[in-house]
Design a protein around this motif. Structure first.
Motif, PDB file in Angstrom:
ATOM      1  N   HIS A   1       0.705  -1.254  -0.026  1.00  0.00           N
ATOM      2  CA  HIS A   1      -0.103  -0.106   0.001  1.00  0.00           C
ATOM      3  C   HIS A   1       0.902   1.378  -0.045  1.00  0.00           C
ATOM      4  O   HIS A   1       0.304   2.287  -0.644  1.00  0.00           O
ATOM      5  CB  HIS A   1      -0.906   0.001   1.199  1.00  0.00           C
ATOM      6  CG  HIS A   1      -1.714   1.149   1.255  1.00  0.00           C
ATOM      7  ND1 HIS A   1      -2.897   1.220   0.528  1.00  0.00           N
ATOM      8  CD2 HIS A   1      -1.667   2.348   2.071  1.00  0.00           C
ATOM      9  CE1 HIS A   1      -3.473   2.533   0.886  1.00  0.00           C
ATOM     10  NE2 HIS A   1      -2.786   3.069   1.610  1.00  0.00           N
ATOM     11  N   ASN A   2       2.161   1.311   0.421  1.00  0.00           N
ATOM     12  CA  ASN A   2       2.950   2.486   0.734  1.00  0.00           C
ATOM     13  C   ASN A   2       3.261   2.857  -0.813  1.00  0.00           C
ATOM     14  O   ASN A   2       3.211   4.320  -0.914  1.00  0.00           O
ATOM     15  CB  ASN A   2       4.161   2.147   1.322  1.00  0.00           C
ATOM     16  CG  ASN A   2       4.083   1.727   2.874  1.00  0.00           C
ATOM     17  OD1 ASN A   2       3.195   2.324   3.377  1.00  0.00           O
ATOM     18  ND2 ASN A   2       4.819   0.989   3.431  1.00  0.00           N
TER      19      ASN A   2
ATOM     20  N   GLN B   1      -7.302   5.149   1.363  1.00  0.00           N
ATOM     21  CA  GLN B   1      -6.568   4.565   2.690  1.00  0.00           C
ATOM     22  C   GLN B   1      -7.513   3.240   2.755  1.00  0.00           C
ATOM     23  O   GLN B   1      -6.851   2.234   3.510  1.00  0.00           O
ATOM     24  CB  GLN B   1      -6.967   5.562   3.863  1.00  0.00           C
ATOM     25  CG  GLN B   1      -5.955   6.697   3.942  1.00  0.00           C
ATOM     26  CD  GLN B   1      -4.544   6.139   3.977  1.00  0.00           C
ATOM     27  OE1 GLN B   1      -3.732   6.552   3.020  1.00  0.00           O
ATOM     28  NE2 GLN B   1      -4.147   5.680   4.954  1.00  0.00           N
TER      29      GLN B   1
ATOM     30  N   ALA C   1      -6.175  -0.478   1.800  1.00  0.00           N
ATOM     31  CA  ALA C   1      -5.145  -1.210   2.654  1.00  0.00           C
ATOM     32  C   ALA C   1      -6.223  -1.986   3.737  1.00  0.00           C
ATOM     33  O   ALA C   1      -5.880  -3.195   4.175  1.00  0.00           O
ATOM     34  CB  ALA C   1      -4.191  -0.344   3.625  1.00  0.00           C
ATOM     35  N   THR C   2      -7.299  -1.092   4.083  1.00  0.00           N
ATOM     36  CA  THR C   2      -8.228  -1.836   5.167  1.00  0.00           C
ATOM     37  C   THR C   2      -8.833  -3.169   4.336  1.00  0.00           C
ATOM     38  O   THR C   2      -9.083  -3.939   5.000  1.00  0.00           O
ATOM     39  CB  THR C   2      -9.391  -0.841   5.509  1.00  0.00           C
ATOM     40  OG1 THR C   2      -8.460   0.208   6.109  1.00  0.00           O
ATOM     41  CG2 THR C   2     -10.137  -1.210   6.491  1.00  0.00           C
TER      42      THR C   2
ATOM     43  N   TYR D   1       1.973  -1.533  11.625  1.00  0.00           N
ATOM     44  CA  TYR D   1       1.482  -1.038  10.552  1.00  0.00           C
ATOM     45  C   TYR D   1       1.329   0.140  10.509  1.00  0.00           C
ATOM     46  O   TYR D   1       1.296   1.169   9.445  1.00  0.00           O
ATOM     47  CB  TYR D   1       0.157  -1.999  10.135  1.00  0.00           C
ATOM     48  CG  TYR D   1       0.697  -3.274   9.604  1.00  0.00           C
ATOM     49  CD1 TYR D   1       1.319  -3.551   8.230  1.00  0.00           C
ATOM     50  CD2 TYR D   1       0.086  -4.515  10.254  1.00  0.00           C
ATOM     51  CE1 TYR D   1       1.564  -4.827   7.926  1.00  0.00           C
ATOM     52  CE2 TYR D   1       0.516  -5.708   9.904  1.00  0.00           C
ATOM     53  CZ  TYR D   1       1.241  -5.883   8.661  1.00  0.00           C
ATOM     54  OH  TYR D   1       1.437  -7.302   8.265  1.00  0.00           O
TER      55      TYR D   1
ATOM     56  N   MET E   1       3.555   2.069   7.650  1.00  0.00           N
ATOM     57  CA  MET E   1       2.779   3.084   6.536  1.00  0.00           C
ATOM     58  C   MET E   1       2.843   4.344   6.672  1.00  0.00           C
ATOM     59  O   MET E   1       2.316   5.191   6.036  1.00  0.00           O
ATOM     60  CB  MET E   1       1.334   2.426   6.404  1.00  0.00           C
ATOM     61  CG  MET E   1       1.014   1.112   6.028  1.00  0.00           C
ATOM     62  SD  MET E   1      -0.761   0.691   6.158  1.00  0.00           S
ATOM     63  CE  MET E   1      -0.559  -0.879   5.567  1.00  0.00           C
ATOM     64  N   ASN E   2       3.811   4.783   7.652  1.00  0.00           N
ATOM     65  CA  ASN E   2       3.912   6.357   7.798  1.00  0.00           C
ATOM     66  C   ASN E   2       5.400   6.605   7.462  1.00  0.00           C
ATOM     67  O   ASN E   2       6.257   6.735   8.299  1.00  0.00           O
ATOM     68  CB  ASN E   2       3.847   6.485   9.113  1.00  0.00           C
ATOM     69  CG  ASN E   2       4.063   8.352   9.549  1.00  0.00           C
ATOM     70  OD1 ASN E   2       3.799   8.961   8.378  1.00  0.00           O
ATOM     71  ND2 ASN E   2       4.057   8.448  10.482  1.00  0.00           N
TER      72      ASN E   2
ATOM     73  N   PRO F   1      -4.432   1.758   8.953  1.00  0.00           N
ATOM     74  CA  PRO F   1      -4.465   2.761   7.821  1.00  0.00           C
ATOM     75  C   PRO F   1      -5.329   4.032   7.869  1.00  0.00           C
ATOM     76  O   PRO F   1      -5.226   4.859   7.799  1.00  0.00           O
ATOM     77  CB  PRO F   1      -4.370   1.966   6.445  1.00  0.00           C
ATOM     78  CG  PRO F   1      -4.418   0.578   7.053  1.00  0.00           C
ATOM     79  CD  PRO F   1      -4.727   0.465   8.473  1.00  0.00           C
TER      80      PRO F   1
ATOM     81  N   PHE G   1      -4.887   7.217  10.078  1.00  0.00           N
ATOM     82  CA  PHE G   1      -4.260   8.507   9.487  1.00  0.00           C
ATOM     83  C   PHE G   1      -5.453   9.466   9.111  1.00  0.00           C
ATOM     84  O   PHE G   1      -4.989  10.851   8.810  1.00  0.00           O
ATOM     85  CB  PHE G   1      -3.335   8.061   8.188  1.00  0.00           C
ATOM     86  CG  PHE G   1      -2.218   7.253   8.397  1.00  0.00           C
ATOM     87  CD1 PHE G   1      -1.311   7.851   9.197  1.00  0.00           C
ATOM     88  CD2 PHE G   1      -2.290   6.129   7.999  1.00  0.00           C
ATOM     89  CE1 PHE G   1      -0.097   6.916   9.430  1.00  0.00           C
ATOM     90  CE2 PHE G   1      -0.960   5.276   8.190  1.00  0.00           C
ATOM     91  CZ  PHE G   1      -0.013   5.599   8.811  1.00  0.00           C
TER      92      PHE G   1
END
Length: 527
Positions: free
Chosen positions: A43-44, A143, A146-147, A358, A362-363, A477, A480
């Protein structure tokens, strides 16, 4: 893995085998572990959002203006001086050319983007954000990708946890790999966001089997002395996959082909899985004594253990003495007092481990490093963290290691809330330390949980805890999006969950130097 045990009396524990055959199988399992982070952290890059601004209509009319001047009269500025990504002027504001510091007095001339967006393609040729304009009001869909994937992994954890205890580790591993390739390639061929969301969810379901089965299958062949080493070594290849993802994403900047690149290695795994033996522990637990006996004899032969002697009859009596046969479900994890406490506490710990891991993974921005370098460094720091954990889990025990790595992860996340963004280098160091602690917690929890549950419900236990982990991964995710409420609310949430779940880990029993339990009585009424 080193040796089979010597002759085994009927009431003894299942022989622990650790041999070149299983070393060979372990290498295959390790290769499969490389595949996982390339999808779990995809996802990144798959959904990366490059710099963007509203598309400006009739831009060709401003031939005498530079691009900076066109933006100045067309796009409002944010308080930090940068151009807005989601707003534009309804009419060109030519007076700003004379004094760019002026602010429009009439806020009604500011509107949301009406003609789409223009993206900076210097870093990414295309992502799903640029493909379907998943920005601004549609940011949540980006977002949510990813979920959706982790929801699939969550569902798969329940399904494969049950099926692998019912039909065997190897068969479900084969099914997982075949489905992973099929759904992964369908994801790469997606022609709409809906198609991508569905296929990524199904890919998550398929990959969950791979995530769930490989480590317990390896540990069920390993003796007490080498169990820690095997668990740590297996997790090292997760870190290698992390670093390879950074390389693949750097070389492949188009999202369709990046999906193909990270799915391709599963084809090799499908070939390798034919050499992976079924778990002898599971075979005995299901009454398939002849097959188990054949695997154990092969194990002993490759190890050169001519003195290994155990008859099928002895294995049959041992299985009966341990009450290993029969059908068990997820409800079995909560029927007895000790197993219930293990399950409740393990669920909280797994949720906290995945949620914080995660959340950090993911940051990748805000630390003064490029997204590719951040991904590589975050993967590289995991390897020394695992080496340290190899020593710690054998010295201070599993419980202390699990608890303190989680607590320190939370403290590092909290520290970066207090460090000003101007101190980018210091923030990078703290973030890398936090990532190391986070990975150490993840490494420990796989090993620890595999040792906590008895063989007859081990895959059910791993399925349940994996469900809790993927629930945490699914929510991570979405946190964020809380930055619209308060800039630091996501970090505060990650910090609080990590520290609280670390405290819960102190309630779990220690498993250091203990044999793997076979039946429920082994943990309820230990010898």
């Amino acid at each position: 893995m080193r040796e089979c045990s010597h002759s085994t009396p009927p009431t003894a524990s299942l022989p622990n085998a650790d041999v070149p055959l299983q070393n060979h199988s372990k290498r295959k399992g390790l290769q499969k572990r490389i595949n996982l982070p390339m999808h779990f952290l995809l996802h990144n890059f798959l959904a990366a959002t490059p710099s963007h601004h509203c598309a400006i209509p009739h831009q060709e009319a401003f031939v005498n203006l530079t691009m900076e001047e066109v933006l100045l009269i067309s796009i409002p500025r944010k308080p930090d001086g940068t151009f807005s990504s989601c707003e534009m002027f309804s009419q060109p504001q030519f007076h700003l050319l004379l004094n760019s510091s002026l602010q429009p007095e009439n806020k009604s001339i500011i509107q949301h983007c009406q003609h789409g967006w223009v993206y900076d393609h210097s870093q990414f040729t295309s992502t799903i954000s640029t493909q379907w304009d998943l920005v601004c009001e549609q940011r949540w869909l980006n977002q949510a990708t990813a979920t959706f994937f982790f929801i699939g992994v969550t569902m798969g954890a329940v399904v494969f946890g049950y099926l692998s205890d019912r039909f065997g580790r190897k068969a479900m591993l084969q099914l997982s790999l075949v489905c992973s390739v099929g759904f992964g390639m369908l994801s790469a061929a997606s022609v709409s966001y809906m198609m991508l969301a569905i296929t990524r969810t199904l890919t998550g379901v398929a990959l969950s089997g791979l995530s769930l089965i490989v480590l317990p299958l390896g540990l069920e062949w390993v003796d007490v002395q080498h169990r820690t080493f095997t668990g740590i070594l297996s997790s090292v290849f997760w870190s290698v996959g992390n670093m390879l993802l950074a390389l693949a994403a750097y070389l492949v900047r188009e999202w369709h082909w990046l999906l193909v690149a990270v799915t391709g290695p599963c084809l090799l795994s499908i070939v390798c899985v034919w050499w992976v033996p079924e778990s002898a522990r599971w075979l005995i637990a299901k009454g398939k004594v002849k097959q188990a006996h054949r695997h154990l004899l092969r194990c002993a032969r490759i190890n050169g253990r001519k003195d290994f002697a155990v008859s099928p009859e002895a294995l049959t009596r041992m299985a009966a003495d341990k009450t290993m046969s029969g059908n068990y479900s997820y409800i079995s994890l909560f029927r007895t007092p000790v197993l219930r406490r293990i399950s409740l506490c393990s669920g909280v710990v797994w949720f906290g481990v995945a949620f914080s891991y995660y959340g950090m993974s993911m940051n990748l921005t805000g630390f003064g490093l490029s997204i590719y370098l951040s991904q590589f460094v975050f993967g590289a720091i995991e390897i020394p963290a695992k080496m340290v954990m190899y020593v710690l889990v054998n010295r201070v025990g599993r419980r202390q290691s699990q608890a303190w790595t989680l607590i320190l992860t939370g403290l590092c996340i909290g520290a970066n809330i207090l460090i000003p963004t101007a101190f980018a280098s210091l923030r990078s160091v703290v973030a890398i330390m936090g990532k190391g602690f986070s990975e150490a917690a993840f490494t420990t929890v796989f090993l620890y949980t595999s040792e906590l549950y008895p063989t007859i419900v081990r895959q059910n236990g791993m399925g349940y805890t994996s469900f809790m982990a993927r629930l945490g991964g699914s929510l991570a995710p979405l946190m964020f999006l809380l930055d619209e409420v308060w800039r630091w609310l996501p970090e505060v949430t990650y910090c609080g969950v990590a520290v609280c779940s670390g405290a819960v880990a102190f309630l779990l029993p220690e498993t250091l130097h203990l044999r793997l339990p076979e039946g429920i009585d082994d943990i309820e009424k230990p010898p």
